[in-house]
Design a protein around this motif. Structure first.
Motif, PDB file in Angstrom:
ATOM      1  N   GLU A 237       0.836  -1.215   0.000  1.00 63.06           N
ATOM      2  CA  GLU A 237       0.000   0.000   0.000  1.00 63.06           C
ATOM      3  C   GLU A 237       0.865   1.258   0.000  1.00 63.06           C
ATOM      4  OE1 GLU A 237      -3.912  -1.634   2.446  1.00 63.06           O
ATOM      5  OE2 GLU A 237      -2.127  -0.924   3.530  1.00 63.06           O
ATOM      6  N   TYR A 238       1.982   1.219   0.739  1.00 60.75           N
ATOM      7  CA  TYR A 238       2.869   2.383   0.776  1.00 60.75           C
ATOM      8  C   TYR A 238       3.475   2.659  -0.602  1.00 60.75           C
ATOM      9  CZ  TYR A 238       6.718   5.466   2.060  1.00 60.75           C
ATOM     10  OH  TYR A 238       7.588   6.527   2.131  1.00 60.75           O
ATOM     11  N   GLU A 239       3.821   1.568  -1.308  1.00 61.34           N
ATOM     12  CA  GLU A 239       4.350   1.724  -2.663  1.00 61.34           C
ATOM     13  C   GLU A 239       3.300   2.346  -3.585  1.00 61.34           C
ATOM     14  OE1 GLU A 239       7.437   1.295  -3.894  1.00 61.34           O
ATOM     15  OE2 GLU A 239       7.990   0.978  -1.782  1.00 61.34           O
ATOM     16  N   THR A 240       2.047   2.003  -3.354  1.00 64.42           N
ATOM     17  CA  THR A 240       0.967   2.597  -4.146  1.00 64.42           C
ATOM     18  C   THR A 240       0.838   4.086  -3.853  1.00 64.42           C
ATOM     19  OG1 THR A 240      -0.263   0.499  -4.188  1.00 64.42           O
ATOM     20  CG2 THR A 240      -1.504   2.507  -4.669  1.00 64.42           C
ATOM     21  N   VAL A 241       0.901   4.441  -2.578  1.00 63.41           N
ATOM     22  CA  VAL A 241       0.801   5.858  -2.192  1.00 63.41           C
ATOM     23  C   VAL A 241       1.940   6.659  -2.831  1.00 63.41           C
ATOM     24  CG1 VAL A 241       0.990   7.484  -0.269  1.00 63.41           C
ATOM     25  CG2 VAL A 241      -0.456   5.466  -0.062  1.00 63.41           C
ATOM     26  N   LYS A 242       3.113   6.073  -2.890  1.00 64.20           N
ATOM     27  CA  LYS A 242       4.278   6.776  -3.448  1.00 64.20           C
ATOM     28  C   LYS A 242       4.083   7.158  -4.912  1.00 64.20           C
ATOM     29  CE  LYS A 242       8.345   4.999  -2.473  1.00 64.20           C
ATOM     30  NZ  LYS A 242       9.389   3.987  -2.185  1.00 64.20           N
ATOM     31  N   THR A 243       3.203   6.450  -5.575  1.00 67.13           N
ATOM     32  CA  THR A 243       2.989   6.765  -6.997  1.00 67.13           C
ATOM     33  C   THR A 243       2.254   8.089  -7.194  1.00 67.13           C
ATOM     34  OG1 THR A 243       0.900   5.517  -7.085  1.00 67.13           O
ATOM     35  CG2 THR A 243       2.915   4.313  -7.615  1.00 67.13           C
ATOM     36  N   HIS A 244       1.777   8.702  -6.096  1.00 67.40           N
ATOM     37  CA  HIS A 244       1.045   9.964  -6.260  1.00 67.40           C
ATOM     38  C   HIS A 244       1.946  11.074  -6.822  1.00 67.40           C
ATOM     39  CE1 HIS A 244       2.876  11.273  -2.408  1.00 67.40           C
ATOM     40  NE2 HIS A 244       2.532  12.502  -2.752  1.00 67.40           N
ATOM     41  N   SER A 245       3.262  10.965  -6.607  1.00 64.50           N
ATOM     42  CA  SER A 245       4.178  11.963  -7.176  1.00 64.50           C
ATOM     43  C   SER A 245       4.177  11.886  -8.698  1.00 64.50           C
ATOM     44  CB  SER A 245       5.598  11.743  -6.650  1.00 64.50           C
ATOM     45  OG  SER A 245       5.656  11.974  -5.261  1.00 64.50           O
ATOM     46  N   GLU A 246       4.205  10.659  -9.218  1.00 68.64           N
ATOM     47  CA  GLU A 246       4.197  10.491 -10.670  1.00 68.64           C
ATOM     48  C   GLU A 246       2.837  10.854 -11.259  1.00 68.64           C
ATOM     49  OE1 GLU A 246       5.679   6.527  -9.881  1.00 68.64           O
ATOM     50  OE2 GLU A 246       7.106   6.804 -11.527  1.00 68.64           O
ATOM     51  N   PHE A 247       1.766  10.533 -10.506  1.00 67.95           N
ATOM     52  CA  PHE A 247       0.435  10.928 -10.968  1.00 67.95           C
ATOM     53  C   PHE A 247       0.310  12.457 -10.998  1.00 67.95           C
ATOM     54  CE2 PHE A 247      -1.243   6.614  -9.598  1.00 67.95           C
ATOM     55  CZ  PHE A 247      -1.562   6.213 -10.886  1.00 67.95           C
ATOM     56  N   GLY A 248       0.898  13.116  -9.988  1.00 66.30           N
ATOM     57  CA  GLY A 248       0.865  14.576  -9.965  1.00 66.30           C
ATOM     58  C   GLY A 248       1.548  15.165 -11.184  1.00 66.30           C
ATOM     59  N   ASP A 249       2.693  14.601 -11.539  1.00 59.55           N
ATOM     60  CA  ASP A 249       3.416  15.045 -12.731  1.00 59.55           C
ATOM     61  C   ASP A 249       2.574  14.826 -13.981  1.00 59.55           C
ATOM     62  OD1 ASP A 249       5.879  15.716 -14.330  1.00 59.55           O
ATOM     63  OD2 ASP A 249       5.663  13.620 -14.920  1.00 59.55           O
ATOM     64  N   SER A 250       1.906  13.682 -14.052  1.00 56.25           N
ATOM     65  CA  SER A 250       1.096  13.350 -15.231  1.00 56.25           C
ATOM     66  C   SER A 250      -0.137  14.247 -15.326  1.00 56.25           C
ATOM     67  CB  SER A 250       0.670  11.885 -15.159  1.00 56.25           C
ATOM     68  OG  SER A 250      -0.146  11.553 -16.266  1.00 56.25           O
ATOM     69  N   LEU A 251      -0.810  14.487 -14.197  1.00 53.99           N
ATOM     70  CA  LEU A 251      -2.019  15.312 -14.199  1.00 53.99           C
ATOM     71  C   LEU A 251      -1.748  16.745 -14.639  1.00 53.99           C
ATOM     72  CD1 LEU A 251      -3.749  14.149 -10.889  1.00 53.99           C
ATOM     73  CD2 LEU A 251      -4.639  13.837 -13.214  1.00 53.99           C
ATOM     74  N   LEU A 252      -0.573  17.250 -14.286  1.00 50.81           N
ATOM     75  CA  LEU A 252      -0.256  18.652 -14.581  1.00 50.81           C
ATOM     76  C   LEU A 252       0.608  18.813 -15.830  1.00 50.81           C
ATOM     77  CD1 LEU A 252       0.573  19.801 -10.927  1.00 50.81           C
ATOM     78  CD2 LEU A 252      -1.547  20.174 -12.190  1.00 50.81           C
ATOM     79  N   SER A 253       0.877  17.725 -16.530  1.00 50.21           N
ATOM     80  CA  SER A 253       1.818  17.775 -17.655  1.00 50.21           C
ATOM     81  C   SER A 253       1.287  18.567 -18.848  1.00 50.21           C
ATOM     82  CB  SER A 253       2.183  16.352 -18.103  1.00 50.21           C
ATOM     83  OG  SER A 253       1.024  15.665 -18.565  1.00 50.21           O
ATOM     84  N   HIS A 254      -0.015  18.707 -18.966  1.00 47.84           N
ATOM     85  CA  HIS A 254      -0.584  19.418 -20.113  1.00 47.84           C
ATOM     86  C   HIS A 254      -1.000  20.844 -19.767  1.00 47.84           C
ATOM     87  CE1 HIS A 254      -0.502  15.669 -22.293  1.00 47.84           C
ATOM     88  NE2 HIS A 254      -1.223  15.075 -21.346  1.00 47.84           N
ATOM     89  N   SER A 255      -0.703  21.273 -18.555  1.00 46.79           N
ATOM     90  CA  SER A 255      -1.063  22.625 -18.130  1.00 46.79           C
ATOM     91  C   SER A 255      -0.020  23.621 -18.612  1.00 46.79           C
ATOM     92  CB  SER A 255      -1.167  22.689 -16.599  1.00 46.79           C
ATOM     93  OG  SER A 255      -2.122  21.764 -16.136  1.00 46.79           O
ATOM     94  N   GLU A 256      -0.465  24.840 -18.882  1.00 46.69           N
ATOM     95  CA  GLU A 256       0.438  25.885 -19.332  1.00 46.69           C
ATOM     96  C   GLU A 256       0.511  26.992 -18.290  1.00 46.69           C
ATOM     97  OE1 GLU A 256      -0.803  27.234 -23.151  1.00 46.69           O
ATOM     98  OE2 GLU A 256      -0.409  25.321 -24.149  1.00 46.69           O
ATOM     99  N   GLY A 257       1.552  27.813 -18.386  1.00 45.45           N
ATOM    100  CA  GLY A 257       1.714  28.930 -17.465  1.00 45.45           C
ATOM    101  C   GLY A 257       2.787  28.638 -16.430  1.00 45.45           C
ATOM    102  N   GLU A 258       3.389  29.699 -15.930  1.00 40.92           N
ATOM    103  CA  GLU A 258       4.502  29.574 -14.994  1.00 40.92           C
ATOM    104  C   GLU A 258       4.092  28.879 -13.701  1.00 40.92           C
ATOM    105  OE1 GLU A 258       8.512  30.011 -14.105  1.00 40.92           O
ATOM    106  OE2 GLU A 258       7.492  30.529 -15.953  1.00 40.92           O
TER     107      GLU A 258
END
Length: 438
Positions: free
Chosen positions: A320-341
Motif C-alpha cells: 500500500e505504501y508503494e501505491t501511495v508513493k505513486t502519487h508523485s508520478e500521478f501529480g506530474d502526469s495530471l499537470l503535464s498538459h497545463s500551461e503557465g509559470e
C-alpha cells in the motif's frame, strides 16, 4: 559679505525656497510640527541652488584664483581646464545631497534622485539662457509653468503609482541632460562671445540647444508615463488572470485534500510556510508568489490513489505504501498538459517534493541541488505541517519536537539552506501554524 551675496544670489535663494515648498508638500503626510521644520531646514541647505552657491563661493572661486594660475597655462587653456573642473565638481557635489534628500523624502533612492535631478536641470537651464539675476528667476518660473502644463494629467498618476513607474531610465536621461547643460553653462569660459549680456548668434544658438534639450527631457518623461500606464494595464490583467488561476488551483487542491483525509487547513498552512521559507532564498517577489500558489498542488496526485488506501486509519502495508508513493508520478502526469509559470512550478513540486537531499527519496532518487529549489522548500513546509498535525493514524507532534526533527534531517532528508532558513524564520512559521490551526 552676507548682503552682497544676497544681492547677487537672491533669485536662486527664492528657487531654493520653491524646492523646499514642493518637497515639504510631498512629505506633509508623513511629518508634522518640529519634524517638518527640521526637514525644511535640511531641504533648504541641500537644495541645488544653495549647494551650487556654496561650491561656487568656497571651492570654484578659490580654484580659479589660487590653483589654476599655478599651472601657468595660457588664457584659453586655463579657461578650458577650469570649465572641465567645474563639470566634475558639479557631478560629485550633488551625490551627498541626493542621498540626504532620499532620506528626508522617505522615498526610494532612484525616485528621490530623479526628482532632485529634475530640479537640478531646471536650475541649470535657467542659468544657461538667462542674462541677469532677475531674468534667471522669471525663466525658472516660466519653465516650471510649462512643465506643469505638460505633466498636468500625469502628476496625480505619478504620485499614486510609484511602483509602476520605471524611474531608472528617466534618472539617467535627466543626468545625461544635466551634463549637457552643464557643458553649455561652462562654454562661456571657453568662448567669450557666449559671455555676453547682449543676444548674438552664438548665445541664440546655445539657448536653442538648451531649450530643445529641456523639451526632450519633458517628452521622455511624458513617454515614460504613457509606457508605465500601458504596463500597469498589462500587470493588472495578469494579476486578474493569476487570481483566477489561483482560485482554480485552490479549489482543485481542496478536493485533493478532502480525499487524502488531511486536515482542512493543511494546504493553507503549507502555502504560507512555503512563502515564508521562499522569502529567504528566492529574490524575485513574483517567483515567491508563484511558489506560494503552486505549493497548494503538491499532493494533487493523491486523487488517483484508491480511497481504501488513502482513508485507511492504521499503518499501511509495504504494498500500500508503494501505491501511495505513486502519487508523485500521478501529480506530474495530471499537470503535464497545463500551461503557465505557476502550473509548471506546481508540476515540478508535485513530482519532486518527496525527493531527499541525500538521494534516498522518490520517485527518481534525485540528490542535492538536482532537486528543484521549489520542491526543496515545499518538502520542509509539508513535513513540518504533517508532523504537527493530527492524522487518523497519529497524534500531532509537539512543535518543538517537530522543529528538532527538521533540524536533525538537515543534509539528509532536507536541503541545508532551506533548514537554515527554517530556523531563522521559525517564529513566523509558528505564527501561521497557530493562526490557521484546525
Amino acid at each position: 559679505m552676507f548682503i552682497p551675496i544676497l544681492q547677487y544670489y537672491w533669485p536662486r535663494i527664492l528657487v531654493a525656497l520653491l524646492f523646499v515648498g514642493a518637497s515639504a508638500f510631498m512629505i506633509s503626510r508623513k511629518k508634522q510640527g518640529i519634524d517638518m521644520l527640521i526637514s525644511c531646514l535640511i531641504l533648504f541647505f541641500i537644495s541645488c541652488p544653495v549647494v551650487s552657491i556654496i561650491v561656487e563661493i568656497f571651492i570654484s572661486n578659490s580654484i580659479a584664483i589660487h590653483l589654476i594660475p599655478l599651472f601657468k597655462l595660457d588664457f584659453e587653456t586655463s579657461r578650458a581646464v577650469y570649465s572641465i573642473f567645474l563639470l566634475v565638481i558639479d557631478l560629485l557635489t550633488f551625490i551627498l545631497p541626493i542621498y540626504i534628500y532620499h532620506k528626508v523624502l522617505g522615498e526610494r533612492l532612484i525616485i528621490a534622485g530623479t526628482i532632485y535631478v529634475e530640479f537640478l536641470l531646471q536650475d541649470r537651464f535657467a542659468q544657461v539662457i538667462s542674462f541677469s539675476a532677475l531674468s534667471y528667476f522669471f525663466i525658472y518660473i516660466i519653465d516650471l509653468v510649462i512643465l506643469g502644463l505638460i505633466h498636468k494629467k500625469d502628476l496625480e498618476y505619478i504620485s499614486n503609482h510609484n511602483d509602476f513607474i520605471n524611474w531608472k531610465p528617466v534618472f539617467f536621461y535627466y543626468l545625461a541632460l544635466y551634463v549637457l547643460m552643464d557643458i553649455c553653462y561652462g562654454a562661456d569660459y571657453i568662448f567669450p562671445a557666449l559671455d555676453s549680456d547682449t543676444p548674438n548668434i552664438q548665445t541664440i544658438w546655445l539657448a536653442t540647444v538648451v531649450i530643445l534639450a529641456a523639451f526632450s527631457g519633458a517628452a521622455f518623461s511624458k513617454l515614460n508615463v504613457i509606457v508605465s500606464k500601458e504596463n500597469e494595464k498589462k500587470i493588472r490583467y495578469m494579476r486578474k488572470f493569476q487570481e483566477n488561476q489561483t482560485d482554480i488551483i485552490r479549489d482543485f487542491a481542496t478536493i485533493s485534500e478532502a480525499k487524502s483525509g488531511e486536515t482542512g487547513q493543511h494546504i493553507r498552512r503549507v502555502s504560507e510556510y512555503t512563502a515564508i521559507l521562499a522569502r529567504g532564498i528566492i529574490k524575485d517577489s513574483t517567483d515567491i508568489m508563484y511558489i506560494k500558489v503552486a505549493s497548494m498542488m503538491h499532493d494533487i496526485g493523491k486523487l488517483m490513489i484508491p480511497n481504501e488506501i488513502i482513508e485507511k486509519p492504521g499503518k499501511l502495508s509495504p504494498e500500500e505504501y508503494e501505491t501511495v508513493k505513486t502519487h508523485s508520478e500521478f501529480g506530474d502526469s495530471l499537470l503535464s498538459h497545463s500551461e503557465g509559470e505557476i502550473m509548471t512550478i506546481a508540476r515540478t513540486i508535485a513530482y519532486e517534493h518527496h525527493e531527499r537531499w541525500d538521494g534516498h527519496g522518490y520517485p527518481r532518487g534525485l540528490k542535492g541541488d538536482s532537486i528543484s529549489i521549489y520542491a526543496q522548500i515545499v518538502s520542509v513546509a509539508d513535513v513540518y505541517d504533517a508532523l504537527t498535525s493530527k492524522r487518523s493514524y497519529k497524534e500531532p507532534w509537539d512543535p518543538l519536537e517537530a522543529r528538532i526533527e527538521i533540524i536533525r534531517q538537515k543534509g539528509h532528508q532536507f536541503s541545508p539552506k532551506v533548514v537554515d532558513n527554517f530556523i531563522d524564520r521559525y517564529d513566523e512559521i509558528e505564527e501561521i501554524r497557530k493562526k490557521y490551526a484546525d
